[in-house]
Design a protein around this motif. Structure first.
Motif, PDB file in Angstrom:
ATOM      1  N   SER A 140       0.843  -1.178   0.000  1.00 41.36           N
ATOM      2  CA  SER A 140       0.000   0.000   0.000  1.00 41.36           C
ATOM      3  C   SER A 140       0.884   1.235   0.000  1.00 41.36           C
ATOM      4  CB  SER A 140      -0.894   0.022   1.240  1.00 41.36           C
ATOM      5  OG  SER A 140      -1.765  -1.065   1.226  1.00 41.36           O
ATOM      6  N   ARG A 141       0.523   2.191  -0.804  1.00 41.12           N
ATOM      7  CA  ARG A 141       1.305   3.426  -0.856  1.00 41.12           C
ATOM      8  C   ARG A 141       1.005   4.317   0.339  1.00 41.12           C
ATOM      9  NH1 ARG A 141       1.419   6.686  -6.111  1.00 41.12           N
ATOM     10  NH2 ARG A 141       2.808   7.775  -4.735  1.00 41.12           N
ATOM     11  N   HIS A 142      -0.155   4.109   0.949  1.00 40.98           N
ATOM     12  CA  HIS A 142      -0.553   4.940   2.083  1.00 40.98           C
ATOM     13  C   HIS A 142      -0.768   4.052   3.290  1.00 40.98           C
ATOM     14  CE1 HIS A 142      -0.985   8.578  -0.276  1.00 40.98           C
ATOM     15  NE2 HIS A 142      -1.469   7.802  -1.217  1.00 40.98           N
ATOM     16  N   TYR A 143      -0.797   4.675   4.456  1.00 37.95           N
ATOM     17  CA  TYR A 143      -0.963   3.911   5.685  1.00 37.95           C
ATOM     18  C   TYR A 143      -2.260   4.296   6.386  1.00 37.95           C
ATOM     19  CZ  TYR A 143       0.459   1.262   9.755  1.00 37.95           C
ATOM     20  OH  TYR A 143       0.528   0.332  10.775  1.00 37.95           O
ATOM     21  N   PHE A 184      -4.413   6.614   5.453  1.00 42.86           N
ATOM     22  CA  PHE A 184      -5.467   7.065   4.548  1.00 42.86           C
ATOM     23  C   PHE A 184      -5.787   6.057   3.447  1.00 42.86           C
ATOM     24  CE2 PHE A 184      -3.304  10.779   6.332  1.00 42.86           C
ATOM     25  CZ  PHE A 184      -4.361  11.319   7.040  1.00 42.86           C
ATOM     26  N   GLN A 185      -5.277   4.835   3.556  1.00 42.80           N
ATOM     27  CA  GLN A 185      -5.500   3.829   2.515  1.00 42.80           C
ATOM     28  C   GLN A 185      -6.979   3.494   2.355  1.00 42.80           C
ATOM     29  OE1 GLN A 185      -3.119   2.674   0.399  1.00 42.80           O
ATOM     30  NE2 GLN A 185      -4.824   1.792  -0.710  1.00 42.80           N
ATOM     31  N   ARG A 186      -7.689   3.341   3.461  1.00 40.85           N
ATOM     32  CA  ARG A 186      -9.118   2.998   3.367  1.00 40.85           C
ATOM     33  C   ARG A 186      -9.900   4.104   2.663  1.00 40.85           C
ATOM     34  NH1 ARG A 186      -9.561   1.082   9.177  1.00 40.85           N
ATOM     35  NH2 ARG A 186     -10.100   3.246   9.368  1.00 40.85           N
ATOM     36  N   MET A 187      -9.524   5.353   2.914  1.00 45.89           N
ATOM     37  CA  MET A 187     -10.217   6.462   2.259  1.00 45.89           C
ATOM     38  C   MET A 187      -9.974   6.403   0.752  1.00 45.89           C
ATOM     39  SD  MET A 187      -9.462   9.501   4.981  1.00 45.89           S
ATOM     40  CE  MET A 187     -10.399  10.766   4.126  1.00 45.89           C
ATOM     41  N   ILE A 188      -8.763   6.069   0.366  1.00 40.31           N
ATOM     42  CA  ILE A 188      -8.427   5.983  -1.052  1.00 40.31           C
ATOM     43  C   ILE A 188      -9.136   4.799  -1.690  1.00 40.31           C
ATOM     44  CG2 ILE A 188      -6.539   5.525  -2.677  1.00 40.31           C
ATOM     45  CD1 ILE A 188      -4.758   7.187  -0.728  1.00 40.31           C
ATOM     46  N   ASP A 189      -9.160   3.665  -0.980  1.00 39.27           N
ATOM     47  CA  ASP A 189      -9.816   2.468  -1.502  1.00 39.27           C
ATOM     48  C   ASP A 189     -11.322   2.639  -1.635  1.00 39.27           C
ATOM     49  OD1 ASP A 189      -7.405   1.162  -1.667  1.00 39.27           O
ATOM     50  OD2 ASP A 189      -7.690  -0.009   0.173  1.00 39.27           O
ATOM     51  N   SER A 190     -11.897   3.594  -0.901  1.00 44.19           N
ATOM     52  CA  SER A 190     -13.352   3.746  -0.892  1.00 44.19           C
ATOM     53  C   SER A 190     -13.888   4.407  -2.161  1.00 44.19           C
ATOM     54  CB  SER A 190     -13.805   4.546   0.333  1.00 44.19           C
ATOM     55  OG  SER A 190     -13.394   5.894   0.227  1.00 44.19           O
ATOM     56  N   VAL A 191     -13.033   4.955  -2.991  1.00 45.75           N
ATOM     57  CA  VAL A 191     -13.477   5.541  -4.250  1.00 45.75           C
ATOM     58  C   VAL A 191     -13.011   4.656  -5.393  1.00 45.75           C
ATOM     59  CG1 VAL A 191     -13.545   7.911  -3.395  1.00 45.75           C
ATOM     60  CG2 VAL A 191     -11.462   7.056  -4.427  1.00 45.75           C
ATOM     61  N   SER A 192     -13.810   4.595  -6.436  1.00 40.18           N
ATOM     62  CA  SER A 192     -13.488   3.682  -7.526  1.00 40.18           C
ATOM     63  C   SER A 192     -12.293   4.147  -8.357  1.00 40.18           C
ATOM     64  CB  SER A 192     -14.705   3.502  -8.433  1.00 40.18           C
ATOM     65  OG  SER A 192     -15.097   4.767  -8.946  1.00 40.18           O
ATOM     66  N   ALA A 218       3.889   4.775   5.589  1.00 45.48           N
ATOM     67  CA  ALA A 218       3.614   3.428   5.063  1.00 45.48           C
ATOM     68  C   ALA A 218       4.916   2.708   4.715  1.00 45.48           C
ATOM     69  CB  ALA A 218       2.707   3.513   3.829  1.00 45.48           C
ATOM     70  N   LYS A 219       5.823   3.419   4.057  1.00 42.77           N
ATOM     71  CA  LYS A 219       7.109   2.820   3.698  1.00 42.77           C
ATOM     72  C   LYS A 219       7.906   2.462   4.951  1.00 42.77           C
ATOM     73  CE  LYS A 219       9.409   4.346   0.124  1.00 42.77           C
ATOM     74  NZ  LYS A 219      10.236   5.174  -0.779  1.00 42.77           N
ATOM     75  N   GLY A 220       7.920   3.347   5.926  1.00 44.36           N
ATOM     76  CA  GLY A 220       8.664   3.101   7.159  1.00 44.36           C
ATOM     77  C   GLY A 220       8.138   1.912   7.941  1.00 44.36           C
ATOM     78  N   VAL A 221       6.830   1.807   8.060  1.00 45.84           N
ATOM     79  CA  VAL A 221       6.243   0.675   8.784  1.00 45.84           C
ATOM     80  C   VAL A 221       6.541  -0.622   8.048  1.00 45.84           C
ATOM     81  CG1 VAL A 221       4.069  -0.387   9.549  1.00 45.84           C
ATOM     82  CG2 VAL A 221       4.469   2.059   9.933  1.00 45.84           C
ATOM     83  N   ARG A 222       6.494  -0.598   6.712  1.00 48.96           N
ATOM     84  CA  ARG A 222       6.851  -1.793   5.923  1.00 48.96           C
ATOM     85  C   ARG A 222       8.294  -2.196   6.178  1.00 48.96           C
ATOM     86  NH1 ARG A 222       4.354   0.416   1.608  1.00 48.96           N
ATOM     87  NH2 ARG A 222       6.296   1.017   0.634  1.00 48.96           N
ATOM     88  N   ILE A 223       9.200  -1.242   6.144  1.00 52.12           N
ATOM     89  CA  ILE A 223      10.632  -1.534   6.297  1.00 52.12           C
ATOM     90  C   ILE A 223      10.950  -2.026   7.707  1.00 52.12           C
ATOM     91  CG2 ILE A 223      12.924  -0.460   6.397  1.00 52.12           C
ATOM     92  CD1 ILE A 223      11.976   1.280   3.989  1.00 52.12           C
ATOM     93  N   PHE A 224      10.396  -1.368   8.720  1.00 55.29           N
ATOM     94  CA  PHE A 224      10.699  -1.722  10.100  1.00 55.29           C
ATOM     95  C   PHE A 224       9.834  -2.864  10.626  1.00 55.29           C
ATOM     96  CE2 PHE A 224      12.825   2.287   9.758  1.00 55.29           C
ATOM     97  CZ  PHE A 224      13.958   2.109  10.536  1.00 55.29           C
TER      98      PHE A 224
END
Length: 155
Positions: free
Chosen positions: A22-25, A27-35, A101-107
């Protein structure tokens, strides 16, 4: 879109593995909620939408006012009215969220990444990443350091 797999090891233990990134952490659900993601990027957050994000970062009202480049009294009014933020502020927050999002993925976890954010870093001129996260240029610097770490550079 992320796909989650539960991996079972010979010793009986299990671990969840995400195959997507996911590119976002926050706010991902908000982004996914639009088509259509482009529609999302043409909108602006309400002040309240940013609460969990800034709480995770441990930002004070002064810190948030620096990020949004407004006087703390203006920020207080925005919070009270749940004001809609500008597209420019929303874009800045989304870029910060991509770094999170990138930081949580890496760590591998929020606490480990949070610890890294609060620790001075030689690659960032002996500054703490959390302090740099308040400016767009600082967000770019942190993103570059995290990108290097994802490729094996010790930071």
């Amino acid at each position: 879109m992320d796909q989650l797999w539960n991996i079972r090891f010979p010793d009986g233990s299990q671990q969840a593995l995400s195959t997507g990134k996911s590119r976002h952490y926050f706010f991902q659900r908000m982004i996914d909620s639009v088509s259509e993601p482009a529609v999302f990027y043409d909108t602006a957050f309400k002040y309240e939408d940013t609460k969990d994000f800034f709480d995770f970062l441990g930002f004070t009202q002064q810190d948030i006012s620096e990020v949004m480049e407004v006087d703390p009294s203006t920020l207080f009014r925005w919070r009270k009215e749940n004001r809609q933020l500008t597209k420019a502020i929303t874009k800045n927050i989304l870029e910060m969220d991509q770094v999170v999002a990138k930081g949580v993925r890496i760590f591998g976890s929020e606490p480990l990444f949070s610890d890294w954010l609060s620790t001075t870093n030689v690659s960032l001129g002996d500054r703490r990443p959390i302090d740099l996260l308040k400016t767009p240029y600082g967000v770019d610097q942190i993103d570059s350091v995290l990108e290097g770490m994802s490729w094996g550079a010790f930071q």
